[in-house]
Write an enzyme that holds these catalytic residues in place. Structure first.
Site, PDB file in Angstrom:
ATOM      1  N   ASN A 155      55.164  44.343  22.866  1.00  0.00           N
ATOM      2  CA  ASN A 155      55.895  43.154  22.416  1.00  0.00           C
ATOM      3  C   ASN A 155      56.281  43.268  20.941  1.00  0.00           C
ATOM      4  OD1 ASN A 155      55.422  41.965  24.948  1.00  0.00           O
ATOM      5  ND2 ASN A 155      53.463  41.133  24.278  1.00  0.00           N
TER       6      ASN A 155
ATOM      7  N   GLN B 290      54.839  38.599  20.816  1.00  0.00           N
ATOM      8  CA  GLN B 290      53.893  39.306  19.937  1.00  0.00           C
ATOM      9  C   GLN B 290      53.046  38.295  19.168  1.00  0.00           C
ATOM     10  OE1 GLN B 290      55.677  41.930  16.992  1.00  0.00           O
ATOM     11  NE2 GLN B 290      53.745  43.020  16.656  1.00  0.00           N
TER      12      GLN B 290
ATOM     13  N   HIS C 264      51.227  47.765  18.910  1.00  0.00           N
ATOM     14  CA  HIS C 264      50.249  48.162  19.938  1.00  0.00           C
ATOM     15  C   HIS C 264      50.943  48.202  21.285  1.00  0.00           C
ATOM     16  CE1 HIS C 264      50.162  43.781  19.487  1.00  0.00           C
ATOM     17  NE2 HIS C 264      49.965  43.731  20.799  1.00  0.00           N
TER      18      HIS C 264
HETATM   19  P1  5GP Z   1      50.492  40.768  21.706  1.00  0.00           P
HETATM   20  O1  5GP Z   1      50.574  39.360  22.237  1.00  0.00           O
HETATM   21  O2  5GP Z   1      50.631  40.786  20.202  1.00  0.00           O
HETATM   22  O3  5GP Z   1      51.386  41.748  22.386  1.00  0.00           O
HETATM   23  O4  5GP Z   1      49.051  41.246  22.087  1.00  0.00           O
HETATM   24  C1  5GP Z   1      47.914  41.006  21.325  1.00  0.00           C
HETATM   25  C2  5GP Z   1      46.731  41.230  22.232  1.00  0.00           C
HETATM   26  O5  5GP Z   1      45.604  41.452  21.417  1.00  0.00           O
HETATM   27  C3  5GP Z   1      46.413  40.035  23.133  1.00  0.00           C
HETATM   28  O6  5GP Z   1      46.428  40.469  24.487  1.00  0.00           O
HETATM   29  C4  5GP Z   1      45.037  39.600  22.673  1.00  0.00           C
HETATM   30  O7  5GP Z   1      44.208  39.195  23.746  1.00  0.00           O
HETATM   31  C5  5GP Z   1      44.491  40.833  21.996  1.00  0.00           C
HETATM   32  N1  5GP Z   1      43.588  40.574  20.884  1.00  0.00           N
HETATM   33  C6  5GP Z   1      43.794  39.718  19.845  1.00  0.00           C
HETATM   34  N2  5GP Z   1      42.765  39.773  18.978  1.00  0.00           N
HETATM   35  C7  5GP Z   1      41.891  40.684  19.480  1.00  0.00           C
HETATM   36  C8  5GP Z   1      40.626  41.170  19.037  1.00  0.00           C
HETATM   37  O8  5GP Z   1      40.086  40.777  17.999  1.00  0.00           O
HETATM   38  N3  5GP Z   1      40.019  42.118  19.818  1.00  0.00           N
HETATM   39  C9  5GP Z   1      40.591  42.582  20.980  1.00  0.00           C
HETATM   40  N4  5GP Z   1      39.905  43.499  21.669  1.00  0.00           N
HETATM   41  N5  5GP Z   1      41.779  42.139  21.427  1.00  0.00           N
HETATM   42  C10 5GP Z   1      42.419  41.199  20.688  1.00  0.00           C
END
Ligand code: 5GP
Ligand code: ZN
Length: 139
Positions: A88, A95, A101
């Site tokens: 994302n 995101q 990531h």
């Molecule tokens: P995005 O929404 O930015 O594509 O994905 C971020 C992801 O990171 C989400 O799925 C969320 O659950 C995960 N996430 C956020 N903070 C942490 C954390 O402190 N540790 C881990 N293992 N995952 C996290």
């Protein structure tokens, strides 16, 4: 480069604990804290780049190669029946952590979340499609 306020910089550097399933010099792969499915993992480059626009092209390529290897490995171990690789960029695209990531999401038939990533379709006229094609076309 590191961003001192970035949670994924801290996690990838090992300063904040995570359920790590793979690590090398450039990447850490961890289990997502709020998984969409069993085994949902994140590939995190150790170098800070906010998103696809900022990440260096070669590093993005190596992240994709790692995604391929992880998908094969995770599918073997978990016995999942399919796999999504998702990435994302910017808030409007979902995101929430602004450090590049890639999501590795194992998929299982009859899982609670079978409809993750299902979207409604938009419709464009043939003329609009041609305009979009012409605007986007590259040599
Ligand atoms: P995005 O929404 O930015 O594509 O994905 C971020 C992801 O990171 C989400 O799925 C969320 O659950 C995960 N996430 C956020 N903070 C942490 C954390 O402190 N540790 C881990 N293992 N995952 C996290
Ligand atoms: Zn970062």
């Amino acid at each position: 480069m590191r961003d001192k306020d970035c949670i994924f910089c801290k996690i990838s550097a090992g300063e904040i604990p995570s359920n790590t399933i793979y690590e090398d010099e450039e990447f850490r792969v961890i289990l997502d804290l709020a998984p969409a499915s069993k085994g949902h993992a994140l590939i995190i480059p150790k170098e800070h780049a906010a998103d696809i626009y900022e990440i260096e092209e070669e590093l993005a390529g190596r992240a994709m190669k790692l995604a391929k290897r992880m998908a094969v490995h995770m599918t073997e171990v978990l016995g999942c029946e399919g796999f999504n690789i998702l990435q994302n960029n910017h808030e409007v695209a979902g995101q929430t952590v602004f450090h590049f990531h890639m999501h590795l999401i194992p998929r299982y038939r009859n899982a609670k979340n079978e409809d993750i990533l299902v979207w409604n379709h938009e419709t464009f006229s043939p003329e609009e499609m041609e305009q979009i094609r012409d605007a986007l076309k590259q040599d």
